[in-house]
Scaffold this motif. Sequence first.
Motif, PDB file in Angstrom:
ATOM      1  N   VAL A 162       0.823  -1.204   0.000  1.00 40.53           N
ATOM      2  CA  VAL A 162       0.000   0.000   0.000  1.00 40.53           C
ATOM      3  C   VAL A 162       0.860   1.258   0.000  1.00 40.53           C
ATOM      4  N   CYS A 163       0.574   2.131  -0.950  1.00 48.44           N
ATOM      5  CA  CYS A 163       1.113   3.481  -0.983  1.00 48.44           C
ATOM      6  C   CYS A 163      -0.055   4.403  -0.644  1.00 48.44           C
ATOM      7  N   LEU A 164       0.097   5.158   0.419  1.00 53.31           N
ATOM      8  CA  LEU A 164      -0.994   5.999   0.896  1.00 53.31           C
ATOM      9  C   LEU A 164      -0.803   7.437   0.431  1.00 53.31           C
ATOM     10  N   ILE A 165      -1.867   7.963  -0.178  1.00 55.18           N
ATOM     11  CA  ILE A 165      -1.883   9.355  -0.629  1.00 55.18           C
ATOM     12  C   ILE A 165      -3.093  10.015   0.024  1.00 55.18           C
ATOM     13  N   LEU A 166      -2.880  11.143   0.647  1.00 52.01           N
ATOM     14  CA  LEU A 166      -3.959  11.884   1.299  1.00 52.01           C
ATOM     15  C   LEU A 166      -4.144  13.229   0.612  1.00 52.01           C
ATOM     16  N   THR A 167      -5.381  13.688   0.545  1.00 53.86           N
ATOM     17  CA  THR A 167      -5.583  15.062   0.095  1.00 53.86           C
ATOM     18  C   THR A 167      -4.952  15.970   1.158  1.00 53.86           C
ATOM     19  N   PRO A 168      -4.616  17.206   0.810  1.00 57.45           N
ATOM     20  CA  PRO A 168      -4.011  18.095   1.821  1.00 57.45           C
ATOM     21  C   PRO A 168      -4.881  18.253   3.075  1.00 57.45           C
ATOM     22  N   SER A 169      -6.197  18.331   2.902  1.00 60.09           N
ATOM     23  CA  SER A 169      -7.069  18.451   4.080  1.00 60.09           C
ATOM     24  C   SER A 169      -7.024  17.187   4.931  1.00 60.09           C
ATOM     25  N   ALA A 170      -7.020  16.025   4.289  1.00 60.10           N
ATOM     26  CA  ALA A 170      -6.952  14.763   5.030  1.00 60.10           C
ATOM     27  C   ALA A 170      -5.612  14.627   5.745  1.00 60.10           C
TER      28      ALA A 170
ATOM     29  N   ILE B  60      -6.079  13.794  -6.724  1.00 56.05           N
ATOM     30  CA  ILE B  60      -6.927  13.815  -7.912  1.00 56.05           C
ATOM     31  C   ILE B  60      -6.082  13.771  -9.184  1.00 56.05           C
ATOM     32  N   GLY B  61      -4.916  14.386  -9.160  1.00 55.08           N
ATOM     33  CA  GLY B  61      -4.033  14.331 -10.319  1.00 55.08           C
ATOM     34  C   GLY B  61      -3.615  12.908 -10.656  1.00 55.08           C
ATOM     35  N   LEU B  62      -3.283  12.118  -9.637  1.00 56.44           N
ATOM     36  CA  LEU B  62      -2.869  10.732  -9.872  1.00 56.44           C
ATOM     37  C   LEU B  62      -3.969   9.903 -10.525  1.00 56.44           C
ATOM     38  N   VAL B  63      -5.180   9.975  -9.991  1.00 54.04           N
ATOM     39  CA  VAL B  63      -6.254   9.137 -10.543  1.00 54.04           C
ATOM     40  C   VAL B  63      -6.727   9.639 -11.893  1.00 54.04           C
ATOM     41  N   SER B  64      -6.676  10.943 -12.096  1.00 54.24           N
ATOM     42  CA  SER B  64      -7.056  11.484 -13.404  1.00 54.24           C
ATOM     43  C   SER B  64      -6.132  10.949 -14.486  1.00 54.24           C
TER      44      SER B  64
ATOM     45  N   SER C  39     -14.121  16.341  -3.441  1.00 56.76           N
ATOM     46  CA  SER C  39     -13.157  15.747  -4.367  1.00 56.76           C
ATOM     47  C   SER C  39     -13.852  15.077  -5.543  1.00 56.76           C
ATOM     48  N   LEU C  40     -15.003  14.473  -5.313  1.00 53.14           N
ATOM     49  CA  LEU C  40     -15.775  13.879  -6.408  1.00 53.14           C
ATOM     50  C   LEU C  40     -16.072  14.932  -7.470  1.00 53.14           C
ATOM     51  N   ASN C  41     -16.580  16.071  -7.048  1.00 51.21           N
ATOM     52  CA  ASN C  41     -16.976  17.097  -8.013  1.00 51.21           C
ATOM     53  C   ASN C  41     -15.779  17.754  -8.695  1.00 51.21           C
ATOM     54  N   LYS C  42     -14.685  17.911  -7.967  1.00 42.28           N
ATOM     55  CA  LYS C  42     -13.481  18.442  -8.605  1.00 42.28           C
ATOM     56  C   LYS C  42     -12.960  17.448  -9.641  1.00 42.28           C
ATOM     57  N   TRP C  43     -12.898  16.182  -9.281  1.00 46.39           N
ATOM     58  CA  TRP C  43     -12.414  15.146 -10.181  1.00 46.39           C
ATOM     59  C   TRP C  43     -13.297  15.055 -11.421  1.00 46.39           C
ATOM     60  N   GLY C  44     -14.616  15.038 -11.206  1.00 52.12           N
ATOM     61  CA  GLY C  44     -15.555  14.964 -12.328  1.00 52.12           C
ATOM     62  C   GLY C  44     -15.425  16.143 -13.276  1.00 52.12           C
ATOM     63  N   ALA C  45     -15.060  17.298 -12.741  1.00 47.67           N
ATOM     64  CA  ALA C  45     -14.896  18.498 -13.567  1.00 47.67           C
ATOM     65  C   ALA C  45     -13.493  18.606 -14.160  1.00 47.67           C
ATOM     66  N   GLY C  46     -12.623  17.649 -13.847  1.00 48.58           N
ATOM     67  CA  GLY C  46     -11.274  17.671 -14.403  1.00 48.58           C
ATOM     68  C   GLY C  46     -10.326  18.606 -13.685  1.00 48.58           C
ATOM     69  N   ILE C  47     -10.631  18.957 -12.451  1.00 42.84           N
ATOM     70  CA  ILE C  47      -9.773  19.858 -11.680  1.00 42.84           C
ATOM     71  C   ILE C  47      -8.822  19.012 -10.836  1.00 42.84           C
TER      72      ILE C  47
END
Length: 193
Positions: free
Chosen positions: A33-41, A102-106, A88-96
Amino acid sequence: MSERVLYLIACAAGPTQYIDDGVRAARRAGWEVCLILTPSAARWWRERLGELVELTGRPVRSQYKLPGEGDALPKADAMLVAPLSCTSLNKWGAGIADTLAIGLVSEAVGMGIPVLAMPYFNQAQGRQPAVARSIADLRAQGVHYLDGPDGYTSHLPQQGNPKAFPWATALTATEKAASQPRTAPTQTKATTP
């Protein structure tokens, strides 16, 4: 034989306070497991980040690396965004892709890496019109969005149980997606008007 590598990506949603449970469950299922957290998390774990580093044996990332810095993480065999927050769902869905998470999964979707997402937000947040659009956009890209009986069903406001987040369900779906033959992403040809 080396273990398969899972990028576990957690947003600032209730179950992230128990992300160590998710890491342990993934390790029991045979994932490195490689763990990545959003800055808020990452702020939630700031005082205890060392525990997560020890648990994963790797740096826990929450920021993009600087130019010239080497990659600290191995290549991913699959990526699981869990818990996925409404923001994060809405940012990801909008391509932000303004966060590493979000950059990694995009990018991974476009590279043919299996990407799964299990949400955790309440029904009132889920009624926001952007949510349905974002889910549809992610599914159209090939993201396995795990909701309803196949994932997480949104809870009533102020009635969530973050400790009971269904890690086993998310990891079973991840195993299934990772075991499927990979197909090369389709190329779209730009057209000019």
